[in-house]
Each structure stands twice: as C-alpha cells, then as structure tokens.
Design a protein around this motif. Structure first.
Motif, short mmCIF file in Angstrom:
data_model
loop_
_atom_site.label_atom_id
_atom_site.label_comp_id
_atom_site.label_asym_id
_atom_site.label_seq_id
_atom_site.Cartn_x
_atom_site.Cartn_y
_atom_site.Cartn_z
N MET A 192 0.83 -1.45 0.46
CA MET A 192 -0.57 -0.43 -0.03
C MET A 192 0.52 1.60 0.10
N PRO A 193 0.14 2.16 -0.60
CA PRO A 193 1.71 3.90 -0.52
C PRO A 193 0.86 4.20 0.44
N PHE A 194 1.21 3.98 1.71
CA PHE A 194 0.77 4.77 3.15
C PHE A 194 1.71 5.47 2.89
N GLY A 195 2.66 6.52 2.35
CA GLY A 195 2.83 7.32 1.75
C GLY A 195 3.15 8.19 1.68
N THR A 196 2.03 8.31 0.40
CA THR A 196 1.24 9.21 -0.38
C THR A 196 -0.15 9.51 -0.28
N LEU A 197 -0.59 8.32 0.88
CA LEU A 197 -2.10 8.30 1.26
C LEU A 197 -2.59 9.06 2.71
N GLY A 198 -0.86 8.68 3.60
CA GLY A 198 -1.09 9.45 4.22
C GLY A 198 -0.41 11.36 4.14
N ILE A 199 0.32 11.33 2.76
CA ILE A 199 0.61 13.06 2.40
C ILE A 199 -0.91 13.71 2.48
N PHE A 200 -1.51 13.10 1.71
CA PHE A 200 -2.78 13.68 1.46
C PHE A 200 -4.09 13.43 2.27
N ILE A 363 3.09 22.98 6.40
CA ILE A 363 4.60 23.01 6.17
C ILE A 363 6.13 21.69 6.94
N ILE A 364 5.77 21.69 8.30
CA ILE A 364 7.07 20.96 8.77
C ILE A 364 6.43 19.71 8.15
N ILE A 365 5.19 18.74 8.35
CA ILE A 365 5.27 17.46 7.89
C ILE A 365 5.47 17.35 6.92
N THR A 366 4.61 18.18 6.03
CA THR A 366 5.41 17.87 4.19
C THR A 366 6.74 17.91 4.13
N VAL A 368 9.22 17.19 6.20
CA VAL A 368 9.36 16.05 6.79
C VAL A 368 9.60 14.61 5.76
N PHE A 369 8.00 14.25 5.00
CA PHE A 369 8.12 13.76 4.03
C PHE A 369 8.76 13.24 3.50
N LEU A 370 8.60 14.74 2.49
CA LEU A 370 9.79 14.42 1.01
C LEU A 370 11.14 14.40 1.43
N ASN A 371 11.69 14.94 2.45
CA ASN A 371 12.86 14.68 3.14
C ASN A 371 12.84 12.96 3.65
N THR A 372 12.66 12.96 4.07
CA THR A 372 12.75 11.45 4.23
C THR A 372 12.21 10.31 2.84
N ARG A 373 11.66 11.15 1.78
CA ARG A 373 11.48 10.24 0.63
C ARG A 373 12.79 10.14 -0.19
N ALA A 374 13.09 11.79 -0.09
CA ALA A 374 14.13 11.33 -0.91
C ALA A 374 16.04 10.94 -0.28
N PHE A 375 16.31 11.05 1.34
CA PHE A 375 17.11 10.22 2.08
C PHE A 375 17.34 9.37 2.14
N SER A 376 15.78 8.59 2.87
CA SER A 376 15.83 7.50 3.47
C SER A 376 15.93 6.62 2.85
N PRO A 377 17.56 5.94 3.79
CA PRO A 377 18.00 4.85 3.29
C PRO A 377 17.87 3.29 2.52
N ALA A 378 16.06 3.50 3.15
CA ALA A 378 15.00 2.69 2.25
C ALA A 378 14.98 2.31 1.14
N GLU A 379 14.95 3.70 0.68
CA GLU A 379 14.38 4.63 -0.64
C GLU A 379 15.58 4.53 -2.05
N ALA A 380 16.65 4.72 -1.18
CA ALA A 380 18.25 5.27 -1.72
C ALA A 380 18.92 4.11 -1.86
N ARG A 462 7.44 5.56 -9.36
CA ARG A 462 8.33 5.58 -8.38
C ARG A 462 7.95 7.19 -7.51
N TYR A 463 6.63 7.22 -7.72
CA TYR A 463 6.73 8.60 -7.06
C TYR A 463 6.54 8.32 -5.35
N LYS A 464 6.00 6.90 -5.42
CA LYS A 464 5.75 6.09 -4.03
C LYS A 464 7.14 6.28 -2.60
#
Length: 464
Positions: A192-200, A363-366, A368-380, A462-464
């Motif tokens: 499930m794309p919980f990250g994207t569903l969560g930001i929505f 703004i803060i949570i967004t 954090v979300f984008l930072n997690t997607r950009a730099f988390s070891p699981a994604e990168a 890939r956006y997930k």
C-alpha cells in the motif's frame, strides 16, 4: 464507445455525483428552519449523524467480508438499505423533536455508510481508467448540483433529499461487483502507498479544520464563495479527467498533481494571514476547492491501491471515510466551535492564529515527508528495494504463493535457477516447478519477459 459502456459511464458519474455531498452544515440546517428551537435541534441532530457515521463505519471494518458477500448476493435488499438517507431526510423534515428525530439522524448515518460500501465494491471491480475518470468528472457535477441550495424551498430541500436514492439506484442499474478480495495482512499492507495516502490525508484533515474555522457556520455562505469553490475544483478535476483519458499512468498524474494542489493550498492559507477578515470568504473558497481536489485524488489513489493489493474495498473505503470525512468534519463542525465558544473566543479572535498554526504544521510535516522520501536509506540505498516492492504487488495481484514470490523476486534480479535454489535451500527441480507456475500465472514465457513485466509495473510508481 459501445452503448453499454456509455450507459455504464453515465450511471457511474450520476451515482457518484449524488454520493459526494456529505452533510454540509448549512444545507442540513434548512431542514430545521420551521422548528421553534431550530439552532439547538440542528446541532443535536448533526452530532448524532456524525457519531452514527463513525459508529457504522467502525462496525463495517471487521465485518467487511460479510458485507461484501451480502452486497453481492442481495442487491435488491441492498438498494433499499442504501436509500435510507432519503428516508432519514424526509423524517427530519416532518418528524417532531425527540426519539423520532434521533432515529432519522441515525438512519442518515447508516445510509451514507451503506452508499460508501456499495460504491467501494463497484469502483474496485471496474478495470481501466474509466471509473477513475467518472470519479473526477462526477465531483464538478456534484458541485453544480449543490448550487441548487440557492433555489427557493422546497426545491432546494428536494435535491438534498433525493440524492441518496438516486445514487443507490444508479449503483443498482450497474453490473455487479467483483469478489475475492484479501483480508488485511502484513503482506497486503506492504504494497500500500501509505506515504502518498498519508500526505493526502494530512492536507484533507487540516483543510477541513481550516475551512471549519473560516466558515461562519451559523450564517449563509456567500454565493461568491460557492462559485469560487465550484469553478476552481471543477477546472482542476476536469483537467485531471482529460489527462486520465489520455494516459494509462494514473498514479503518475496523481504524484505530480498533488504538488500543484499543495502549492495553491498553502498560498491560500498564507493569503488568510495577509488579508483582513473581509476577504476570508475568498480564501475559504480557494482552500475549499483545493480540499475537494485532494479528496478526489485520495479516492482515485485508493481505488488504484485496492486493485494493486486486492485489499477489501469495504475495509479500505470505510477506513478512508473515517479518516478524511466523518472524523475531521465532525471535529471541524462540532468540536472546534464548542471549544472556542467555551474559551469565550469570537471567530475574529482566533481564525488567523489557528490558520497560521495549521499552515506551519502542514509545511513542517510536508518537508519531513519529502525529506524522508529523498534521503531515507530504504529509498535510496539501491534500486532493488523498489523492485522488491513491485514484485510484492505483482505477486498479490497474480495470486502467487509466498515461495513463488521469493523465486520471482530473485528471477527479476537476473539470478539463475541454480543460484535461486542455493539461496532458498531448495532443489533446482523445485525451482523449475515454481518457475512454471509463475510463468503461467503471470502469462509470460521467459525470464526476460518477467523482468520486462516488473520494469513496466515499476515505472509509473516511482513517486511513492
């Protein structure tokens, strides 16, 4: 387009257009204008409706399998149950205050949850982008129909009363739904794309709170604000429908579209802080329009996720209904006004500060979300992680066993049968048997075709 397809599209669009309106506070109050204690009875009944929606949705979650079987086997009876909203509105209009009015309010909540369940099954059972286009197109139609509240009574009340019945009838005239969804499990939830569903969900919940603070709930909402909301949301969603008709990568469109929505959303929130209260209605119209678009984007993404994971549609839609509709609307329309009234604060005292806090939190949570997607070891860390997620999604959709999924994942990485056998501690002959089953279920004939299939599924996600 064939006749049957055109009929399906028309019925689905009309049915959804009559489903989207969710107990707007002002429209709801019109059913009580002739009562001696209209303000108190409106608040009391509205609270019961919200509590009923939450209660019935919570009951539906553990009973999702039984509900889906019941809907599939008893469509005429389900039609009658789904028309409960129309009965509830009629009772509100004519029933005296007391137990009968409370029963009408409970009936309204039950009717809306019933509509949520039947449309969840129907939308999840349709293939292609057609149902997604119907979702996007139906909301502008719903917004236009909501302007009927500006008409004189009883015409304005009639539109609200018949909407649940029209929605249920449109569902009944459509073909039956699919069955065979899976119970929520770790294996299903993993895809499930919980990250994207969560930001929505975040933007939707905060949007409801902002709009609740900006609206003067006891006063008539200006026509200009309604028109702004209708025009902006209609343009955005009709554009989305057009793009869905031209592209098969619906999730990619959602992934890019939410950034644009968020930009306008935050711009309107900052505008609230900059302009005076005289222009709050303009800001509210813009925020409400973006909120509507986020909600439709959420439902489209949820339908895509149900297809991908085969999770129970009733479970998924009732969970989404609780998170983005029943709970935040109840808090915004009932709890927040009561809290501010208890604190003896007027709207002019808290609106700007409340919107500022909500905007800062967004703004803060967004970030954090984008930072997690950009730099988390699981994604990168490696491209293999994304491939594993895609393989898991394909395995759920194709009905592969856990062992077949493991074999498929290693084959998609290019490993030989011998290497797969050594890694999984099984014989080469067993690997060959699993491979034949995988090829048959996925309708491929070679390892390269399997790799190509995985790559095709990965690209639009890939956006997930």
């Amino acid at each position: 387009m064939g006749k049957h397809n055109a009929r399906t599209i028309v019925l689905m669009t009309i049915g959804l257009a009559c489903y989207w309106p969710f107990f707007r506070r002002f429209e709801f109050s019109l059913f009580f204008t002739a009562r001696p204690d209209a303000a108190f009875e409106t608040l009391q009944s509205y609270a019961v409706v919200m509590i009923s929606c939450v209660a019935f949705a919570l009951v539906a979650l553990p009973l999702h399998e039984r509900i889906e079987r019941f809907i599939a086997r008893n469509r005429p009876l389900v039609l009658i149950v789904s028309c409960a909203g129309a009965v509830g509105y009629a009772l509100l209009l004519f029933a005296p205050a007391g137990p009968l009015m409370m029963a009408a309010s409970i009936t309204l909540g039950a009717g809306y949850v019933a509509l949520t369940c039947i449309w969840a099954l129907l939308l999840a059972g349709q293939k292609g982008n057609t149902p997604l286009i119907c979702i996007a197109v139906s909301f502008p139609i719903s917004s236009l129909l909501s302007l009927a509240i500006l008409l004189p009574e009883p015409i304005s009340l009639l539109f609200t009363m018949v909407s649940p019945a029209v929605s249920a009838l449109a569902w009944f005239l459509l073909p039956g739904e699919r069955t065979g969804s899976e119970n929520p499990s770790a294996r299903v939830f993993r895809t499930m794309p919980f990250g994207t569903l969560g930001i929505f969900c975040l933007f939707i919940v905060v949007g409801h709170l902002m709009v609740g603070a900006l609206y003067q709930t006891d006063a008539f909402i200006p026509v200009s604000e309604r028109i702004i909301t209708t025009v902006l949301s209609s343009i955005t969603l009709l554009l989305m429908a057009y793009l869905l008709a031209k592209s098969s990568a619906a999730d990619t469109l959602l992934g890019k579209g939410w950034v644009l929505l968020a930009t306008f959303y935050l711009a309107a929130a900052f505008l609230v802080l900059y302009v005076g209260s005289d222009l709050y209605h303009l800001d509210t119209g813009i925020i409400a329009a973006e909120l509507n678009c986020f909600e439709i984007f959420f439902w489209i993404l949820l339908v895509l996720s149900i297809r991908q994971t085969r999770i129970s549609p009733v479970f998924a839609f009732c969970s989404g209904f609780l998170i983005i509709k029943a709970v935040p609307v109840g808090v915004a329309k009932l709890l927040l006004p009561s809290v501010f009234e208890w604190l003896n604060l007027r709207p002019s005292d808290y609106t700007a500060a409340f919107v500022a806090v909500m905007t800062f939190m967004l703004i803060i949570i967004t970030v954090v979300f984008l930072n997690t997607r950009a730099f988390s070891p699981a994604e990168a860390a490696s491209d293999g992680q994304a491939r594993d997620k895609t393989c898991a999604a394909i395995a759920v959709e194709a009905g592969l066993t856990p062992r077949e999924e493991e074999v498929m994942r290693m084959m998609a990485q290019g490993h030989s049968l011998k290497k797969i056998g050594e890694t999984l501690f099984i014989s080469t002959g067993t690997v060959q048997g699993h491979t034949k089953n995988i090829y048959r279920k996925l309708d491929v004939h070679s390892k390269q075709e399997l790799i190509d299939l995985v790559d095709e599924h990965r690209e639009p996600r890939r956006y997930k």
